[in-house]
Motif scaffolding. Sequence first.
Motif, mmCIF file in Angstrom:
data_model
loop_
_atom_site.group_PDB
_atom_site.id
_atom_site.type_symbol
_atom_site.label_atom_id
_atom_site.label_comp_id
_atom_site.label_asym_id
_atom_site.label_seq_id
_atom_site.Cartn_x
_atom_site.Cartn_y
_atom_site.Cartn_z
ATOM 1 N N SER A 25 0.830 -1.197 0.000
ATOM 2 C CA SER A 25 0.000 0.000 0.000
ATOM 3 C C SER A 25 0.870 1.255 0.000
ATOM 4 N N PHE A 26 1.971 1.199 0.733
ATOM 5 C CA PHE A 26 2.898 2.340 0.758
ATOM 6 C C PHE A 26 3.503 2.566 -0.628
ATOM 7 N N LEU A 27 3.951 1.489 -1.280
ATOM 8 C CA LEU A 27 4.522 1.606 -2.615
ATOM 9 C C LEU A 27 3.481 2.101 -3.618
ATOM 10 N N PHE A 28 2.251 1.637 -3.449
ATOM 11 C CA PHE A 28 1.176 2.075 -4.333
ATOM 12 C C PHE A 28 0.947 3.585 -4.199
ATOM 13 N N VAL A 29 0.894 4.069 -2.970
ATOM 14 C CA VAL A 29 0.711 5.501 -2.726
ATOM 15 C C VAL A 29 1.872 6.290 -3.325
ATOM 16 N N ALA A 30 3.092 5.757 -3.201
ATOM 17 C CA ALA A 30 4.260 6.439 -3.760
ATOM 18 C C ALA A 30 4.134 6.591 -5.275
ATOM 19 N N ILE A 31 3.691 5.534 -5.960
ATOM 20 C CA ILE A 31 3.538 5.607 -7.414
ATOM 21 C C ILE A 31 2.409 6.559 -7.794
ATOM 22 N N ILE A 32 1.329 6.569 -7.004
ATOM 23 C CA ILE A 32 0.224 7.479 -7.276
ATOM 24 C C ILE A 32 0.686 8.934 -7.164
ATOM 25 N N ILE A 33 1.595 9.197 -6.231
ATOM 26 C CA ILE A 33 2.129 10.561 -6.083
ATOM 27 C C ILE A 33 3.096 10.883 -7.222
ATOM 28 N N LEU A 34 3.917 9.903 -7.593
ATOM 29 C CA LEU A 34 4.920 10.135 -8.628
ATOM 30 C C LEU A 34 4.300 10.282 -10.018
ATOM 31 N N PHE A 35 3.150 9.658 -10.239
ATOM 32 C CA PHE A 35 2.517 9.712 -11.558
ATOM 33 C C PHE A 35 2.182 11.142 -11.988
ATOM 34 N N PRO A 36 1.449 11.932 -11.189
ATOM 35 C CA PRO A 36 1.199 13.324 -11.604
ATOM 36 C C PRO A 36 2.464 14.173 -11.649
ATOM 37 N N VAL A 37 3.461 13.833 -10.804
ATOM 38 C CA VAL A 37 4.730 14.563 -10.848
ATOM 39 C C VAL A 37 5.407 14.340 -12.202
ATOM 40 N N ALA A 38 5.390 13.089 -12.674
ATOM 41 C CA ALA A 38 5.988 12.774 -13.972
ATOM 42 C C ALA A 38 5.241 13.487 -15.094
ATOM 43 N N LEU A 39 3.910 13.480 -15.025
ATOM 44 C CA LEU A 39 3.123 14.162 -16.054
ATOM 45 C C LEU A 39 3.417 15.654 -16.071
ATOM 46 N N MET A 40 3.407 16.282 -14.896
ATOM 47 C CA MET A 40 3.637 17.721 -14.819
ATOM 48 C C MET A 40 5.051 18.075 -15.262
ATOM 49 N N GLY A 41 6.027 17.257 -14.872
ATOM 50 C CA GLY A 41 7.406 17.534 -15.275
ATOM 51 C C GLY A 41 7.566 17.517 -16.780
ATOM 52 N N ILE A 74 3.802 6.618 -19.728
ATOM 53 C CA ILE A 74 3.443 6.327 -18.342
ATOM 54 C C ILE A 74 1.932 6.257 -18.168
ATOM 55 N N SER A 75 1.197 6.956 -19.028
ATOM 56 C CA SER A 75 -0.269 6.923 -18.942
ATOM 57 C C SER A 75 -0.848 5.626 -19.484
ATOM 58 N N THR A 76 -0.054 4.855 -20.196
ATOM 59 C CA THR A 76 -0.522 3.585 -20.754
ATOM 60 C C THR A 76 -0.667 2.507 -19.684
ATOM 61 N N THR A 77 0.134 2.584 -18.624
ATOM 62 C CA THR A 77 0.168 1.511 -17.638
ATOM 63 C C THR A 77 -0.376 1.903 -16.264
ATOM 64 N N VAL A 78 -0.013 3.082 -15.765
ATOM 65 C CA VAL A 78 -0.319 3.439 -14.380
ATOM 66 C C VAL A 78 -1.823 3.555 -14.105
ATOM 67 N N PRO A 79 -2.633 4.235 -14.941
ATOM 68 C CA PRO A 79 -4.063 4.350 -14.613
ATOM 69 C C PRO A 79 -4.767 3.012 -14.465
ATOM 70 N N LYS A 80 -4.488 2.063 -15.363
ATOM 71 C CA LYS A 80 -5.124 0.752 -15.267
ATOM 72 C C LYS A 80 -4.631 0.012 -14.038
#
Length: 306
Positions: A25-41, A74-80
């Motif tokens: 669950s901790f790793l999942f939350v970390a990826i959820i936080i990193l996903f918008p960071v990657a998109l915005m960057g 990154i949008s191909t894999t993370v949302p699903k």
Amino acid sequence: MKMGNQSVETDFILSGLFQYGQMNSFLFVAIIILFPVALMGNIILVLLIRLDTRLHTPMYFLLSQLSFIDMMYISTTVPKMTTNFLTSRKTIAFFGCEIQAFVFLALGGTEALLLGFMSYDRYVAICHPLHYPVLMNKKICWFMVTCAWASSSTNALIHTLYVFQLPFCRSRVVNHFFCEVPSLLPLVCQDTSQYEYTVILSGLVILLLPFMAILASYARVLTVVFQMSSGKGQTKAISTCSSHLIVASLFYVTALSTYTRPHSLHSPEQDKAVAVFYTIITPLLNPFIYSLRNKEVTGAMRRLLT
């Protein structure tokens, strides 16, 4: 064959990257936080290159294309993956799996080729600066991008169409967090050993050849750089090339470990862990490595903010 025909109408089940538990669950939350960071960057980097005329050069044009690919990649894999973890329904439709596999292969191959073209740009800029306007003009840049998209999309289409016409007669559980060709082959109820050689061959052409070209070009670049009398010029050249080499090495090494190994040497858990690097970590690091280590990009950011 009847089972193979029936498999077309049956959803696949993605086992996912995480199982339920405190650490996962901790790793999942970390990826959820990193996903918008990657998109915005990546979005910010594309906008900076678009808005600042000082960045309208071949190097930054190719970099903007790389960031555009990473946004989709990154949008191909993370949302699903996120949806599957949050809900009890972990299925993906047969056609949806086919689309995901094609898009992922096309984007991954395009990024691999584009990174190779970017090393050629740095090679020409440092080793043949007087010929740079001729060897890296706008028309050549668009030709590079078009070749990368066309060849990678063609390769992805061939592999996707072939794999998804095979009879899937075994368990419908894909031991992965997205539909990737190597993870689908264990579900096929016929011998795929011959086809695996074509996967390895494609991996060598699309991944290994550009990576070897990058290493060769940068070996030549380093030779020229250390012959420079200007310490400032050496620092700038090494900084620019090292950023690209860091990203390229992380992407190529992890992708090669998946696409150039025989199926018998694959481990599902290891494949999922390695896939995190070229599906999530690399798109996240690209904009920050190229921006934080690049004075022209940071300067463009300051000008935009002021």
